[in-house]
Write a protein that holds these residues in place. Structure first.
Motif, mmCIF file in Angstrom:
data_model
loop_
_atom_site.group_PDB
_atom_site.id
_atom_site.type_symbol
_atom_site.label_atom_id
_atom_site.label_comp_id
_atom_site.label_asym_id
_atom_site.label_seq_id
_atom_site.Cartn_x
_atom_site.Cartn_y
_atom_site.Cartn_z
ATOM 1 N N UNK A 1 0.831 -1.201 0.000
ATOM 2 C CA UNK A 1 0.000 0.000 0.000
ATOM 3 C C UNK A 1 0.868 1.256 0.000
ATOM 4 N N UNK A 2 1.874 1.288 0.875
ATOM 5 C CA UNK A 2 2.708 2.485 0.988
ATOM 6 C C UNK A 2 3.407 2.813 -0.330
ATOM 7 N N UNK A 3 3.869 1.777 -1.034
ATOM 8 C CA UNK A 3 4.544 2.012 -2.320
ATOM 9 C C UNK A 3 3.562 2.536 -3.353
ATOM 10 N N UNK A 4 2.371 1.938 -3.434
ATOM 11 C CA UNK A 4 1.378 2.395 -4.405
ATOM 12 C C UNK A 4 0.899 3.816 -4.102
ATOM 13 N N UNK B 1 -21.287 3.367 -3.080
ATOM 14 C CA UNK B 1 -21.428 3.672 -1.647
ATOM 15 C C UNK B 1 -20.445 4.748 -1.215
ATOM 16 N N UNK B 2 -19.233 4.716 -1.770
ATOM 17 C CA UNK B 2 -18.258 5.754 -1.450
ATOM 18 C C UNK B 2 -18.784 7.131 -1.862
ATOM 19 N N UNK B 3 -19.486 7.165 -2.991
ATOM 20 C CA UNK B 3 -20.094 8.419 -3.441
ATOM 21 C C UNK B 3 -21.225 8.821 -2.501
ATOM 22 N N UNK B 4 -22.118 7.896 -2.188
ATOM 23 C CA UNK B 4 -23.289 8.226 -1.365
ATOM 24 C C UNK B 4 -22.913 8.623 0.057
ATOM 25 N N UNK B 5 -21.784 8.125 0.543
ATOM 26 C CA UNK B 5 -21.336 8.469 1.889
ATOM 27 C C UNK B 5 -20.443 9.710 1.920
ATOM 28 N N UNK C 1 -4.421 -6.880 -3.749
ATOM 29 C CA UNK C 1 -4.660 -6.423 -2.380
ATOM 30 C C UNK C 1 -5.159 -4.978 -2.443
ATOM 31 N N UNK C 2 -6.431 -4.782 -2.126
ATOM 32 C CA UNK C 2 -7.015 -3.436 -2.219
ATOM 33 C C UNK C 2 -8.189 -3.303 -1.261
ATOM 34 N N UNK C 3 -7.901 -3.470 0.017
ATOM 35 C CA UNK C 3 -8.938 -3.331 1.021
ATOM 36 C C UNK C 3 -9.212 -1.881 1.374
ATOM 37 N N UNK C 4 -10.163 -1.641 2.268
ATOM 38 C CA UNK C 4 -10.511 -0.266 2.634
ATOM 39 C C UNK C 4 -9.339 0.558 3.142
ATOM 40 N N UNK C 5 -8.418 -0.068 3.899
ATOM 41 C CA UNK C 5 -7.255 0.687 4.363
ATOM 42 C C UNK C 5 -6.479 1.287 3.204
ATOM 43 N N UNK C 6 -6.482 0.567 2.070
ATOM 44 C CA UNK C 6 -5.784 1.082 0.885
ATOM 45 C C UNK C 6 -6.608 2.139 0.168
ATOM 46 N N UNK D 1 -7.721 -0.118 -7.817
ATOM 47 C CA UNK D 1 -8.534 -1.305 -7.559
ATOM 48 C C UNK D 1 -9.356 -1.076 -6.298
ATOM 49 N N UNK D 2 -10.543 -1.669 -6.279
ATOM 50 C CA UNK D 2 -11.451 -1.539 -5.141
ATOM 51 C C UNK D 2 -11.794 -2.938 -4.634
ATOM 52 N N UNK D 3 -11.406 -3.225 -3.403
ATOM 53 C CA UNK D 3 -11.644 -4.498 -2.725
ATOM 54 C C UNK D 3 -10.633 -5.568 -3.166
ATOM 55 N N UNK D 4 -10.123 -6.278 -2.196
ATOM 56 C CA UNK D 4 -9.171 -7.356 -2.463
ATOM 57 C C UNK D 4 -9.853 -8.453 -3.272
ATOM 58 N N UNK D 5 -9.124 -8.964 -4.299
ATOM 59 C CA UNK D 5 -9.769 -9.838 -5.266
ATOM 60 C C UNK D 5 -8.727 -10.743 -5.921
#
Length: 352
Positions: free
Chosen positions: A113-116, A204-208, A169-174, A132-136
């Motif tokens: 994450x830090x590098x990206x 949801x990111x938009x609506x929130x 790897x692209x969870x919410x922390x990222x 990317x959105x969500x680990x997959x």
């Protein structure tokens, strides 16, 4: 997206934006004839794709030894040269930086994450960074035929296994931190979405109120945890995308042309290049430039015009950011959030 009776007429569709991805980070020299190695070759690949009709450039950087570069200094150098060589192109850095394994037996993986996050600080700034959105799972070889990789490094069992087992790897922390950093640096996120669930997360990111900006995204139909090649899934995804979003179709190998042909007919945009495909038809190689030219021909056959660089930037809404959730929903053509006590289906408010 809604389709009125006249929505399939090309004169009512946006001009076509062609993304070119000519830097193939998963391949090694010799896998494709047009893989750039030197910095001059990286720049020339961009110029050639632009001259063929591409107005958006998906960027990775390769070291002289043929492996994908992870050095921000290389990205800085290439960005500076591309700004001079192709000033009209949308410059879009691939958010993985490089996922290729270091050598046989190593894992194919996205960087930390830090590098990206450092991509938000590239100088000069790119127009976009893909996110990317969500680990997959990202098993890019799942849909490949043996003929697709015959004679390439990916045919080696160790490399094949590395790409088979790759995970994004692209969870919410990222993505929460990354979106914040991109906004702070004026860089537009280009969402790379594997499936409908990831589209819903972006909505949801938009609506929130987490993300207030244009929704520019790719439908990534490469299988192995991402979307597959079923036309019904493609059309349903297009139907579910908000009216004000900008959507491009991305597929792999010989499915690129037919999937993109559907997208062109329906008024979306397309991506091509050796990162996605090496073939025109079975056994016949095809360069990134030839793939761009093919999209131009398909669009011309359907009567759809190709966007210029400046038109592409307007279509992508570069430089636009919105003040709050309500404005973002309005600009994206989404219905408003539910007000307290309001029942039933939501409609856009009529402003008097």
């Amino acid at each position: 997206m809604h389709f009125l009776d006249d929505s399939l007429y090309p004169e009512n569709q946006e001009k076509l934006v062609i993304q070119a991805a000519p830097y193939g980070p998963e391949w090694l020299p010799g896998d494709a004839d047009d893989l750039p190695l030197t910095m001059d070759e990286h720049v020339q690949a961009a110029v050639d794709c632009h001259n063929a009709g591409a107005t958006a450039l998906h960027i990775h950087v390769r070291e002289l030894d043929g492996h994908g570069s992870k050095r921000m200094s290389m990205f800085n150098e290439l960005m500076a040269r591309l700004r001079e060589a192709v000033p009209d192109m949308i410059l879009q850095i691939g958010g993985s930086i490089s996922f290729a394994p270091e050598d046989e037996g190593a894992d194919a993986k996205w960087l930390s994450y830090d590098t990206r996050h450092l991509l938000a600080e590239i100088t000069p700034s790119p127009d976009q960074v893909t996110i990317a959105i969500n680990t997959n799972q990202m098993n890019i070889v799942e849909l490949f035929d043996d003929e697709d990789i015959d004679g390439t490094s990916m045919a080696k069992p160790a490399y094949y296994k590395a790409y088979r087992d790759m995970v994004v790897e692209a969870g919410p922390d990222f993505y929460l931190e990354h979106l914040e950093r991109l906004r702070a640096n004026g860089v537009q996120p280009h969402f790379q979405l594997a499936n409908m669930a990831q589209l819903e997360t972006v909505e949801r990111l938009v609506r929130k109120g987490v993300y207030n900006g244009p929704m520019v995204l790719n439908y990534v139909a490469i299988g192995g945890g991402f979307a597959g090649r079923h036309p019904a899934d493609l059309i349903e995804f297009i139907r579910r995308v908000p009216d004000g979003a900008v959507l491009s179709i991305e597929a792999s190998m010989r499915a690129v042309a037919p999937m993109n042909a559907i997208g062109i007919a329906l008024g979306t945009h397309v991506r091509v290049g050796n990162e996605d495909n090496l073939w025109r038809r079975k056994g016949e190689r095809m360069s990134s430039v030839q793939q761009v030219e093919q999209m131009v021909k398909i669009a011309d056959a359907l009567g759809r015009e190709i966007a210029t660089g400046q038109e592409a930037k307007k279509i992508y809404k570069l430089g636009e950011w919105y003040s709050d959730t309500d404005e973002t929903l309005d600009r994206l053509g989404m219905v408003p959030n539910r007000r307290p006590g309001r029942r039933g289906f939501m409609l856009r408010d009529i402003k008097s």
